[in-house]
Write a protein that holds these residues in place. Sequence first.
Motif, PDB file in Angstrom:
ATOM      1  N   ARG A  74      -7.464   3.352   0.733  1.00 47.03           N
ATOM      2  CA  ARG A  74      -8.750   3.795   1.292  1.00 47.03           C
ATOM      3  C   ARG A  74      -8.733   3.963   2.809  1.00 47.03           C
ATOM      4  O   ARG A  74      -9.761   3.913   3.456  1.00 47.03           O
ATOM      5  CB  ARG A  74      -9.877   2.883   0.853  1.00 47.03           C
ATOM      6  CG  ARG A  74     -10.051   2.892  -0.644  1.00 47.03           C
ATOM      7  CD  ARG A  74     -11.168   1.975  -1.057  1.00 47.03           C
ATOM      8  NE  ARG A  74     -11.203   1.856  -2.493  1.00 47.03           N
ATOM      9  CZ  ARG A  74     -12.090   2.448  -3.272  1.00 47.03           C
ATOM     10  NH1 ARG A  74     -13.011   3.205  -2.763  1.00 47.03           N
ATOM     11  NH2 ARG A  74     -12.051   2.281  -4.573  1.00 47.03           N
ATOM     12  N   THR A  75      -7.579   4.160   3.368  1.00 48.88           N
ATOM     13  CA  THR A  75      -7.447   4.389   4.803  1.00 48.88           C
ATOM     14  C   THR A  75      -7.877   5.813   5.133  1.00 48.88           C
ATOM     15  O   THR A  75      -7.750   6.715   4.316  1.00 48.88           O
ATOM     16  CB  THR A  75      -5.974   4.194   5.228  1.00 48.88           C
ATOM     17  OG1 THR A  75      -5.633   2.838   5.027  1.00 48.88           O
ATOM     18  CG2 THR A  75      -5.737   4.561   6.665  1.00 48.88           C
ATOM     19  N   ALA A  76      -8.347   6.007   6.339  1.00 50.47           N
ATOM     20  CA  ALA A  76      -8.622   7.349   6.845  1.00 50.47           C
ATOM     21  C   ALA A  76      -7.573   7.665   7.899  1.00 50.47           C
ATOM     22  O   ALA A  76      -7.350   6.880   8.815  1.00 50.47           O
ATOM     23  CB  ALA A  76     -10.016   7.427   7.446  1.00 50.47           C
ATOM     24  N   VAL A  77      -6.891   8.802   7.751  1.00 47.97           N
ATOM     25  CA  VAL A  77      -5.884   9.244   8.707  1.00 47.97           C
ATOM     26  C   VAL A  77      -6.382  10.534   9.344  1.00 47.97           C
ATOM     27  O   VAL A  77      -6.752  11.469   8.640  1.00 47.97           O
ATOM     28  CB  VAL A  77      -4.514   9.482   8.024  1.00 47.97           C
ATOM     29  CG1 VAL A  77      -3.514  10.059   9.006  1.00 47.97           C
ATOM     30  CG2 VAL A  77      -4.000   8.185   7.409  1.00 47.97           C
ATOM     31  N   LEU A  78      -6.377  10.579  10.677  1.00 46.15           N
ATOM     32  CA  LEU A  78      -6.760  11.779  11.410  1.00 46.15           C
ATOM     33  C   LEU A  78      -5.516  12.341  12.070  1.00 46.15           C
ATOM     34  O   LEU A  78      -4.868  11.663  12.855  1.00 46.15           O
ATOM     35  CB  LEU A  78      -7.797  11.449  12.482  1.00 46.15           C
ATOM     36  CG  LEU A  78      -9.106  10.837  12.005  1.00 46.15           C
ATOM     37  CD1 LEU A  78      -9.968  10.463  13.191  1.00 46.15           C
ATOM     38  CD2 LEU A  78      -9.829  11.780  11.084  1.00 46.15           C
ATOM     39  N   ASP A  79      -5.177  13.583  11.757  1.00 48.46           N
ATOM     40  CA  ASP A  79      -4.067  14.278  12.409  1.00 48.46           C
ATOM     41  C   ASP A  79      -4.696  15.305  13.344  1.00 48.46           C
ATOM     42  O   ASP A  79      -5.029  16.413  12.938  1.00 48.46           O
ATOM     43  CB  ASP A  79      -3.164  14.931  11.363  1.00 48.46           C
ATOM     44  CG  ASP A  79      -1.922  15.570  11.958  1.00 48.46           C
ATOM     45  OD1 ASP A  79      -1.743  15.493  13.197  1.00 48.46           O
ATOM     46  OD2 ASP A  79      -1.137  16.146  11.192  1.00 48.46           O
ATOM     47  N   CYS A  91       2.281  12.488   5.516  1.00 41.14           N
ATOM     48  CA  CYS A  91       1.323  11.402   5.282  1.00 41.14           C
ATOM     49  C   CYS A  91       0.766  11.459   3.865  1.00 41.14           C
ATOM     50  O   CYS A  91       0.718  10.447   3.162  1.00 41.14           O
ATOM     51  CB  CYS A  91       0.161  11.493   6.272  1.00 41.14           C
ATOM     52  SG  CYS A  91       0.576  11.063   7.960  1.00 41.14           S
ATOM     53  N   ALA A  92       0.361  12.631   3.445  1.00 40.87           N
ATOM     54  CA  ALA A  92      -0.255  12.792   2.127  1.00 40.87           C
ATOM     55  C   ALA A  92       0.684  12.364   1.002  1.00 40.87           C
ATOM     56  O   ALA A  92       0.241  11.796  -0.003  1.00 40.87           O
ATOM     57  CB  ALA A  92      -0.696  14.234   1.923  1.00 40.87           C
ATOM     58  N   ALA A  93       1.969  12.608   1.178  1.00 38.59           N
ATOM     59  CA  ALA A  93       2.937  12.241   0.145  1.00 38.59           C
ATOM     60  C   ALA A  93       3.051  10.730  -0.024  1.00 38.59           C
ATOM     61  O   ALA A  93       3.419  10.258  -1.107  1.00 38.59           O
ATOM     62  CB  ALA A  93       4.305  12.832   0.483  1.00 38.59           C
ATOM     63  N   LEU A  94       2.719   9.965   1.004  1.00 44.20           N
ATOM     64  CA  LEU A  94       2.871   8.511   0.964  1.00 44.20           C
ATOM     65  C   LEU A  94       1.556   7.755   0.854  1.00 44.20           C
ATOM     66  O   LEU A  94       1.551   6.548   0.663  1.00 44.20           O
ATOM     67  CB  LEU A  94       3.611   8.039   2.222  1.00 44.20           C
ATOM     68  CG  LEU A  94       5.017   8.589   2.398  1.00 44.20           C
ATOM     69  CD1 LEU A  94       5.564   8.201   3.758  1.00 44.20           C
ATOM     70  CD2 LEU A  94       5.927   8.084   1.294  1.00 44.20           C
ATOM     71  N   MET A  95       0.450   8.452   0.980  1.00 41.95           N
ATOM     72  CA  MET A  95      -0.851   7.784   1.018  1.00 41.95           C
ATOM     73  C   MET A  95      -1.373   7.442  -0.364  1.00 41.95           C
ATOM     74  O   MET A  95      -1.057   8.095  -1.354  1.00 41.95           O
ATOM     75  CB  MET A  95      -1.868   8.678   1.730  1.00 41.95           C
ATOM     76  CG  MET A  95      -1.610   8.818   3.212  1.00 41.95           C
ATOM     77  SD  MET A  95      -2.722  10.004   3.999  1.00 41.95           S
ATOM     78  CE  MET A  95      -4.306   9.249   3.734  1.00 41.95           C
ATOM     79  N   ASP A  96      -2.216   6.434  -0.389  1.00 41.54           N
ATOM     80  CA  ASP A  96      -2.951   6.062  -1.585  1.00 41.54           C
ATOM     81  C   ASP A  96      -3.878   7.219  -1.964  1.00 41.54           C
ATOM     82  O   ASP A  96      -4.455   7.858  -1.078  1.00 41.54           O
ATOM     83  CB  ASP A  96      -3.783   4.804  -1.274  1.00 41.54           C
ATOM     84  CG  ASP A  96      -4.602   4.350  -2.450  1.00 41.54           C
ATOM     85  OD1 ASP A  96      -4.030   3.697  -3.331  1.00 41.54           O
ATOM     86  OD2 ASP A  96      -5.823   4.662  -2.486  1.00 41.54           O
ATOM     87  N   PRO A  97      -4.022   7.525  -3.254  1.00 37.59           N
ATOM     88  CA  PRO A  97      -4.893   8.647  -3.647  1.00 37.59           C
ATOM     89  C   PRO A  97      -6.350   8.497  -3.199  1.00 37.59           C
ATOM     90  O   PRO A  97      -7.064   9.474  -3.097  1.00 37.59           O
ATOM     91  CB  PRO A  97      -4.806   8.655  -5.179  1.00 37.59           C
ATOM     92  CG  PRO A  97      -3.584   7.883  -5.509  1.00 37.59           C
ATOM     93  CD  PRO A  97      -3.349   6.922  -4.392  1.00 37.59           C
ATOM     94  N   LEU A  98      -6.780   7.274  -2.915  1.00 44.49           N
ATOM     95  CA  LEU A  98      -8.154   7.059  -2.464  1.00 44.49           C
ATOM     96  C   LEU A  98      -8.310   7.171  -0.951  1.00 44.49           C
ATOM     97  O   LEU A  98      -9.412   7.095  -0.430  1.00 44.49           O
ATOM     98  CB  LEU A  98      -8.646   5.688  -2.930  1.00 44.49           C
ATOM     99  CG  LEU A  98      -8.688   5.497  -4.452  1.00 44.49           C
ATOM    100  CD1 LEU A  98      -9.084   4.078  -4.788  1.00 44.49           C
ATOM    101  CD2 LEU A  98      -9.625   6.501  -5.100  1.00 44.49           C
ATOM    102  N   ALA A  99      -7.219   7.337  -0.249  1.00 51.32           N
ATOM    103  CA  ALA A  99      -7.278   7.485   1.203  1.00 51.32           C
ATOM    104  C   ALA A  99      -7.778   8.875   1.557  1.00 51.32           C
ATOM    105  O   ALA A  99      -7.745   9.796   0.735  1.00 51.32           O
ATOM    106  CB  ALA A  99      -5.903   7.241   1.805  1.00 51.32           C
ATOM    107  N   ARG A 100      -8.219   9.034   2.781  1.00 51.38           N
ATOM    108  CA  ARG A 100      -8.727  10.321   3.239  1.00 51.38           C
ATOM    109  C   ARG A 100      -7.868  10.810   4.401  1.00 51.38           C
ATOM    110  O   ARG A 100      -7.573  10.061   5.318  1.00 51.38           O
ATOM    111  CB  ARG A 100     -10.168  10.176   3.697  1.00 51.38           C
ATOM    112  CG  ARG A 100     -10.721  11.484   4.265  1.00 51.38           C
ATOM    113  CD  ARG A 100     -12.168  11.410   4.450  1.00 51.38           C
ATOM    114  NE  ARG A 100     -12.745  11.440   3.116  1.00 51.38           N
ATOM    115  CZ  ARG A 100     -14.033  11.469   2.871  1.00 51.38           C
ATOM    116  NH1 ARG A 100     -14.884  11.438   3.843  1.00 51.38           N
ATOM    117  NH2 ARG A 100     -14.489  11.498   1.647  1.00 51.38           N
ATOM    118  N   LEU A 101      -7.482  12.068   4.353  1.00 52.41           N
ATOM    119  CA  LEU A 101      -6.668  12.692   5.399  1.00 52.41           C
ATOM    120  C   LEU A 101      -7.423  13.889   5.951  1.00 52.41           C
ATOM    121  O   LEU A 101      -7.843  14.770   5.196  1.00 52.41           O
ATOM    122  CB  LEU A 101      -5.322  13.142   4.832  1.00 52.41           C
ATOM    123  CG  LEU A 101      -4.420  13.967   5.729  1.00 52.41           C
ATOM    124  CD1 LEU A 101      -3.963  13.160   6.933  1.00 52.41           C
ATOM    125  CD2 LEU A 101      -3.217  14.462   4.955  1.00 52.41           C
TER     126      LEU A 101
END
Length: 112
Positions: A74-79, A91-101
Amino acid sequence: HVHAAGHRATRRSATVAAGADGGLRVVHVSMLCEAPDGLLFECIDPEEAQFLHAEIFAHRAYERHGVSLAAPPRTAVLDVGANIGLFSLACAALMDPLARLVAVEPVPDIFA
């Protein structure tokens, strides 16, 4: 076209828009590039794309100095300044499906 390190530009595309005078003008030209690992992505400059791909995926240079792609759930990543989005894809390949990019690129020719 084959470019450095096996990157291939497989097709070119252009976006056109109507000008104030009623004529058409090219507003964006890009290529579909294929990286050595099979990743397909749009780019403007295949040489720059090859460099970015190697820095992000092969050399993992973006993960130095405390940056980690292993984000908690559930992390939010801002690029911000995402360029062509390769770091966002990593990032998307390694992130939890509930995280937001969220990827943001302010230069229209790059994100168009």
